[in-house]
Scaffold this motif. Sequence first.
Motif, PDB file in Angstrom:
ATOM      1  N   ARG A  18      -0.307 -14.027 -11.918  1.00  0.00           N
ATOM      2  CA  ARG A  18      -1.638 -13.639 -11.469  1.00  0.00           C
ATOM      3  C   ARG A  18      -2.578 -13.626 -12.657  1.00  0.00           C
ATOM      4  O   ARG A  18      -2.295 -12.983 -13.665  1.00  0.00           O
ATOM      5  N   TYR A  20      -6.604 -13.001 -14.002  1.00  0.00           N
ATOM      6  CA  TYR A  20      -7.976 -12.580 -13.755  1.00  0.00           C
ATOM      7  C   TYR A  20      -8.826 -13.361 -14.739  1.00  0.00           C
ATOM      8  O   TYR A  20      -8.870 -13.026 -15.919  1.00  0.00           O
ATOM      9  N   THR A  57       2.863  -6.395  -1.910  1.00  0.00           N
ATOM     10  CA  THR A  57       2.452  -5.789  -0.647  1.00  0.00           C
ATOM     11  C   THR A  57       1.368  -6.592   0.057  1.00  0.00           C
ATOM     12  O   THR A  57       0.866  -6.170   1.083  1.00  0.00           O
ATOM     13  N   ASN A  59      -1.667  -7.158  -0.955  1.00  0.00           N
ATOM     14  CA  ASN A  59      -3.029  -6.717  -1.222  1.00  0.00           C
ATOM     15  C   ASN A  59      -3.763  -7.692  -2.119  1.00  0.00           C
ATOM     16  O   ASN A  59      -4.982  -7.675  -2.175  1.00  0.00           O
ATOM     17  N   LEU A  60      -2.990  -8.493  -2.812  1.00  0.00           N
ATOM     18  CA  LEU A  60      -3.562  -9.403  -3.789  1.00  0.00           C
ATOM     19  C   LEU A  60      -2.806 -10.719  -3.639  1.00  0.00           C
ATOM     20  O   LEU A  60      -1.582 -10.710  -3.533  1.00  0.00           O
ATOM     21  N   ALA A  61      -3.550 -11.810  -3.595  1.00  0.00           N
ATOM     22  CA  ALA A  61      -2.881 -13.100  -3.483  1.00  0.00           C
ATOM     23  C   ALA A  61      -2.438 -13.547  -4.869  1.00  0.00           C
ATOM     24  O   ALA A  61      -3.222 -13.508  -5.800  1.00  0.00           O
ATOM     25  N   THR A  79       1.359 -10.878   8.447  1.00  0.00           N
ATOM     26  CA  THR A  79       1.442  -9.691   9.317  1.00  0.00           C
ATOM     27  C   THR A  79       2.900  -9.321   9.597  1.00  0.00           C
ATOM     28  O   THR A  79       3.241  -8.137   9.563  1.00  0.00           O
ATOM     29  N   LYS A  82       4.308  -7.812   6.361  1.00  0.00           N
ATOM     30  CA  LYS A  82       3.748  -6.508   6.012  1.00  0.00           C
ATOM     31  C   LYS A  82       4.319  -5.389   6.870  1.00  0.00           C
ATOM     32  O   LYS A  82       4.359  -4.237   6.426  1.00  0.00           O
ATOM     33  N   TYR A  87       3.788   1.146   1.634  1.00  0.00           N
ATOM     34  CA  TYR A  87       3.222   1.081   0.279  1.00  0.00           C
ATOM     35  C   TYR A  87       2.421   2.336  -0.020  1.00  0.00           C
ATOM     36  O   TYR A  87       1.565   2.730   0.751  1.00  0.00           O
ATOM     37  N   PRO A  89      -0.059   3.254  -2.873  1.00  0.00           N
ATOM     38  CA  PRO A  89      -0.729   2.792  -4.089  1.00  0.00           C
ATOM     39  C   PRO A  89      -0.895   3.925  -5.100  1.00  0.00           C
ATOM     40  O   PRO A  89      -0.550   5.074  -4.805  1.00  0.00           O
TER      41      PRO A  89
END
Lengths: 317, 247
Positions: A18, A20, A57, A59-61, A79, A82, A87, A89
């Motif tokens: 990942r 940024y 989870t 929440n982030l690809a 779906t 999940k 989870y 956080p």
Amino acid sequence: MTTTASSESTVSARALSRSYGSNRAVREVSLELKRGEVLGLLGPNGAGKTTTMQMLTGNLAPSGGEVDICGIDLIERPTQAKSRIGYLPEVPPLYRELKVDEYLRLAGRLHKVKASALTEAVQRARNRCGLSDMGGRLIGSLSKGYQQRVGIAQAIIHEPDVIILDEPTVGLDPNQIREIRTLIKDLGRDHSLILSTHILPEVEAVCDRVQILHRGEVVFNDTIAGLKAFRGGQTLQLGLRNPPSPEDIGRVAGGASVDALNANLFRVHPRAGTDPTDNLVRASVERGWGLFQLQPAQASLEEVFVQLTHREEEVSA
Amino acid sequence: MIRTIITKELRTLFASPLAWVILAFLQVILAWIFLTRMNFFLTIQGQLAHMPNPPGLTEFVVVPMFGIASIVLMMSVPLLTMRLIAEERRNKTMTMLLSAPVSMTQIVLGKFLATAIFLALVGALITLMALSLLMGGKLDYGLLVANLLGLLLLTGSFAAVGLFVSCLTTHPVVAAIGALAAFLALWLVNIAASDPGSPLHLFSLLKHFEGFVNGAVAVTDLIYFVLLTAVFLVLSIRRLDADRLRA
């Protein structure tokens, strides 16, 4: 829920990355988890623990890599995947204006718990997390420790196969920490659990396996026994009333390097594969060093990191 | 699943004082307008009787009420929509929805419909007030229904635009101000165009709402509001999806 051979492994992440912008927060992290296993994700702040968990989870690809939850691809069929995950956080996602029961019912409905089973599921999650008498309380009026428990209850209400807890004991008092750890161990028996923390003893207390992240990379991946072996027996703390020079001690200890902590305390780093304890005791008696302390020092988390990252550099050099 | 989200939104909305304050404020203002217009109607009723085709109770009392309601709602819908995404982000509760087996479309539609239901409740209260006139007079039902339909479509598109603005930020206050600015721009965009044939008129909320106020429901106006709402709902879904990719 089908239990085929492939669903034995509940979480399988391969080469998760990942970025940024130009900052690569997580690089090629892989992890495997089996049913009934507790995995500790350990690392200093900013090591990529939370980012990894957010990717696990959904929440982030991820920028690269794959995640399978019980054999279901998280990116292709989010779906379904999940619904197998619970989870918590870093900051528990609590609606402060709701009552504990209302909130847990909402969490259950969001996770597709059947309406007929909802009341029972709420009851069970509450009892498990020590919230039996708190059902009618407003979440906003609960103490931090209880809010954390509501957060955990929310994560387990739908009996997920995989529970992911991000720093579940941060900011709690020692008693609450002990209670939460007991709860985690309890949950680890019939769920797969991933837990992140930057406290080393916590991992040793509750986890079966540990992965240490440093700057987004896995630098250590072993069982708790492996971690203990790695930590312990590495250095010796030596206390002498009439100390000779550190060089003398090093010579006696078979060429170990010695740091003087103060006038009387020394830290001895033996050469790999040698145990100088015996020699040090004998020399102290013969030469009148006045030995008053000799103990294997367990490496602290920082030292583990220094050693791990140091070793990495040696390997890459 | 959408129903779960709608229930949750309405429950958190009514758990806060905001919803009640907005309802009470609106009701006070409208009751005041209602009474003054009633009074005015009663004083000039005698003169109206001499006119060949006199305006009735509906034109005098009900239409201004809906007009004022549209303006008050333009200012209060931002307060409702700012919560939808921005506040969830700020309180870190968005994670709960994103980790649950719910699609982004369901989240957005659930939040939009919850707001729309609240606004429909406001519309129902206004309609009830209008219907109370039946105790002593007659109403033009066509005009009443046109006004109600117009108000619902107008506030529905407010809700969609406000929801989208809320997706853009983590600060509820910024979301509220941004939404209000967007509404004002859409409301008044035709002022910029002095030429009556200017294409800017096509985008003006006010122009499209006027038809409903006069009781002339045009298909183009209907399409305008439905399209505006749909476009901003789709944009909201895309924006939240992009968030997951970029974060």
